[in-house]
Design an enzyme around this catalytic site. Structure first.
Site, PDB file in Angstrom:
ATOM      1  N   GLN A   1     -39.824  64.075  -7.508  1.00  0.00           N
ATOM      2  CA  GLN A   1     -39.537  64.894  -8.700  1.00  0.00           C
ATOM      3  C   GLN A   1     -40.579  66.004  -8.795  1.00  0.00           C
ATOM      4  O   GLN A   1     -41.783  65.727  -8.862  1.00  0.00           O
ATOM      5  CB  GLN A   1     -39.562  64.053  -9.980  1.00  0.00           C
TER       6      GLN A   1
ATOM      7  N   TYR B   1     -41.287  70.303 -20.151  1.00  0.00           N
ATOM      8  CA  TYR B   1     -42.119  70.950 -19.129  1.00  0.00           C
ATOM      9  C   TYR B   1     -41.534  72.328 -18.785  1.00  0.00           C
ATOM     10  O   TYR B   1     -40.521  72.730 -19.354  1.00  0.00           O
ATOM     11  CB  TYR B   1     -42.251  70.030 -17.901  1.00  0.00           C
TER      12      TYR B   1
ATOM     13  N   ARG C   1     -33.255  67.044 -13.390  1.00  0.00           N
ATOM     14  CA  ARG C   1     -33.275  66.231 -14.597  1.00  0.00           C
ATOM     15  C   ARG C   1     -33.246  67.163 -15.793  1.00  0.00           C
ATOM     16  O   ARG C   1     -34.020  68.128 -15.865  1.00  0.00           O
ATOM     17  CB  ARG C   1     -34.538  65.375 -14.634  1.00  0.00           C
TER      18      ARG C   1
ATOM     19  N   CYS D   1     -47.453  50.617 -20.924  1.00  0.00           N
ATOM     20  CA  CYS D   1     -46.954  51.663 -20.017  1.00  0.00           C
ATOM     21  C   CYS D   1     -47.146  53.067 -20.583  1.00  0.00           C
ATOM     22  O   CYS D   1     -46.988  54.036 -19.855  1.00  0.00           O
ATOM     23  CB  CYS D   1     -45.489  51.422 -19.665  1.00  0.00           C
TER      24      CYS D   1
ATOM     25  N   LYS E   1     -37.840  41.332 -32.623  1.00  0.00           N
ATOM     26  CA  LYS E   1     -37.490  39.944 -32.332  1.00  0.00           C
ATOM     27  C   LYS E   1     -36.395  39.860 -31.261  1.00  0.00           C
ATOM     28  O   LYS E   1     -36.459  39.026 -30.359  1.00  0.00           O
ATOM     29  CB  LYS E   1     -37.044  39.241 -33.610  1.00  0.00           C
TER      30      LYS E   1
END
Ligand SMILES: Cc1cc2nc3c(=O)[nH]c(=O)nc-3n(C[C@H](O)[C@H](O)[C@H](O)COP(=O)(O)O)c2cc1C
Ligand code: SF4
Length: 532
Positions: free
Chosen positions: A81, A149, A195, A314, A391
């Site tokens: 990418q 971007y 993308r 992450c 949950k």
């Protein structure tokens, strides 16, 4: 595999063993196409984060060939990418000012408007990067035209205020990327995709019709990969407060090109839902949680370690490397060592995450394991989660453990207060209960109190400090604030809080897992005779 920043590369953008092993492990897990993380195209001002992968010089080809070879060995294809971070590039990281279609503030800095010379130079860098990718044996490139971007900055009316041939009209806003596509097409002969953000969450952002129009208008690309978001959260990595398949649900129009859809696909059912509309489904966080998701999907989906969409480990990427709250091996793929078969027995006390992980660890060495839990069900503190959104996801982690413990032959004794010899896996940290009071005021970044605030707000007044949400991923923080405020929680800066507990490093699922593994290993090392 969706592109994901790993920050595992070297400071100069070259790859290394840790980075290669991380990607290879996903290829070994059965994924069809591994798309690398966003990879910067020039060594000037295109970089978005520290230790990001780069592709800007022929000196990078040998190691990139090693990377593609490792992935190809598993039968997977791989695309790189390509990104220029544009205005979002930090001058602190690149050491020079950032550039954008229009002069504008990005985060805390101003980006300079690009001149025609800048535009031509950057377009050339994309073409050169694509040529380097082909020389490195990648099977294709994906242009990063999403998430705010540079390419996206040109496409979005909110960030492109130019009045020359690169702005002012729909066709002009597409020109910057169309010229890159044409340049790459004329110099390479492999797959070229892009993308795009189907829609932006920003208040001044475009909607799905505009995103779809971009996708259908670009010429010369092989596929469009639909993601979402510009700057406003949650972007494409939506936390558990959002529905699964949150991007697919907005994709209502006709796609005229080969399509890939990403976004909150964490179960096999989610993936099948995407494939009713799109040609390919991309998995992001699901592969951080379980690199072998795809292989297991067709044989034993109940063995998939589930991503719980917590956006904790992450999303800590300013200085951190890729990690996952439910998988301590993520980011450490090059450290996983073969396990000797041992003989012996181990009694484990405590059926929370720590105990369950200790049991699986001991079993993976061949020990006979019995797991004692005082309560009538496994899960420990995970069972105490009361936030209904959370949950649903956390219960899937409990189901995963229940299944794996059974499958691996761990004997489980529930409702048993065992006091004999063995390994005691009680939580290393238990946070105190809130003081009883008619008015609840909480100043704490501990997740447990966030849950409590939501449920207590249904019964009385709850006040929370703004800094309580300070450690959360932006998407999760904003969603939590919205839901909490709907339930009457008031957020303030200053108050005489009845309860205050700010922690630097909270005891969470990942810490409990690591602690369970360590406890089991310590036991093996000092109690099992044939441990070497
Ligand atoms: C750790 C992390 C890093 C990411 N880095 C990138 C990236 O480099 N390029 C990109 O286009 N998207 C990036 N994303 C977005 C993902 O590709 C994906 O669109 C998003 O996580 C939604 O998919 P999921 O719900 O399957 O995780 C990143 C997401 C995560 C969680
Ligand atoms: S840290 Fe949480 S959201 Fe991120 S991949 Fe792991 S489980 Fe999923």
């Amino acid at each position: 595999m969706a592109p994901m920043i790993s920050n595992l590369a070297n400071p100069d953008g070259t790859t290394n063993e840790a980075h290669m092993r991380y990607l290879e492990e996903r290829a070994a897990g059965g994924i069809g196409v591994v798309i690398t993380e966003y990879t910067y195209v020039d060594n000037i001002n295109s970089r978005g984060s520290r230790n990001q992968l780069g592709i800007y010089d022929t000196k990078m080809i040998p190691k990139l060939r090693r990377l593609t070879e490792g992935i190809h060995r598993w039968g997977a294809a791989t695309f790189v990418q390509l990104v220029h971070a544009g205005g979002k590039a930090s001058p602190d990281i690149n050491g020079v000012e950032s550039i954008a279609p229009s002069a504008m503030k990005y985060f805390n800095h101003m980006a300079r408007e690009m001149t025609q010379e800048d535009i031509s130079r950057v377009q050339e860098s994309f073409v050169t990067a694509a040529k380097l990718a082909q020389a490195s044996n990648f099977d294709g490139v994906e242009l990063h035209g999403a998430h705010g971007y540079l390419i996206h900055q040109f496409l979005s009316p909110a960030t492109n205020k130019r009045t020359d041939k690169y702005g002012g009209s729909f066709e002009n806003r597409l020109r910057f990327v169309q010229e890159i596509i044409d340049g790459i097409r004329s110099e390479t002969n492999f797959v070229l995709g892009i993308r795009l953000s189907l829609f932006e969450y920003d208040q001044d952002g475009y909607g799905p019709d505009y995103g779809l129009k971009i996708a259908n208008s670009l010429k010369g690309i092989d596929y469009v990969h639909f993601s979402a978001g510009r700057n406003a959260p949650p972007s494409s990595s939506a936390p558990f407060y959002y529905e699964h398949n949150h991007i697919l649900k907005e994709l209502k129009g006709r796609i005229e090109k080969t399509s890939v859809v990403v976004g909150s696909v964490t179960t096999v059912e989610d993936a099948e839902e995407v494939l009713k509309t799109a040609d390919f489904v991309a998995l992001g966080r699901a592969l951080l949680a379980d690199p072998h998701f795809v292989r297991k999907a067709s044989t034993a989906p109940e063995r998939i370690r589930p991503c719980i969409r917590c956006n904790q480990a992450c999303r800590d990427l300013s200085y951190g490397e890729v990690r996952c709250t439910v998988n301590p091996d993520t980011g450490f793929e090059n450290r996983v060592t073969p396990k000797p078969r041992l003989r012996g027995e181990m009694a484990i006390v405590g059926g929370g995450v720590k105990g369950m992980e200790a049991a699986l660890t001991a079993r993976s060495y061949g020990l006979k394991v019995i797991l004692y839990e005082r309560e009538d069900s496994l899960g420990g503190q995970l069972q105490e989660v009361i936030d209904p959104w959370k949950k649903v996801e956390f219960d899937r982690l409990i189901s995963y453990y229940q299944h794996m413990l059974k499958r691996r032959g761990v004997e489980i004794s529930l409702g048993t207060e065992y006091r004999g010899s063995g390994v005691y896996c009680l939580p290393d940290e238990v946070y105190p209960e809130l003081p009883q009071s008619s008015e609840i005021s909480i100043d704490s970044n501990v997740y447990k109190y966030h849950d409590l605030a939501l449920s207590l707000a249904e019964r009385g007044e709850v006040i929370m400090s703004n800094r309580s949400l300070g450690n959360l991923d932006r998407g999760r923080a904003e969603a939590f604030r919205r839901i909490a405020e709907e339930r009457g929680v008031k957020f303030v800066d200053n108050f005489d809080f009845k309860f205050s507990l700010m922690v630097k490093d909270q005891y969470d699922i990942m810490k409990a897992m690591i602690s369970g593994r360590r406890t089991a290993m310590e036991y093996l090392q000092s109690n099992i005779e044939d441990y070497s």
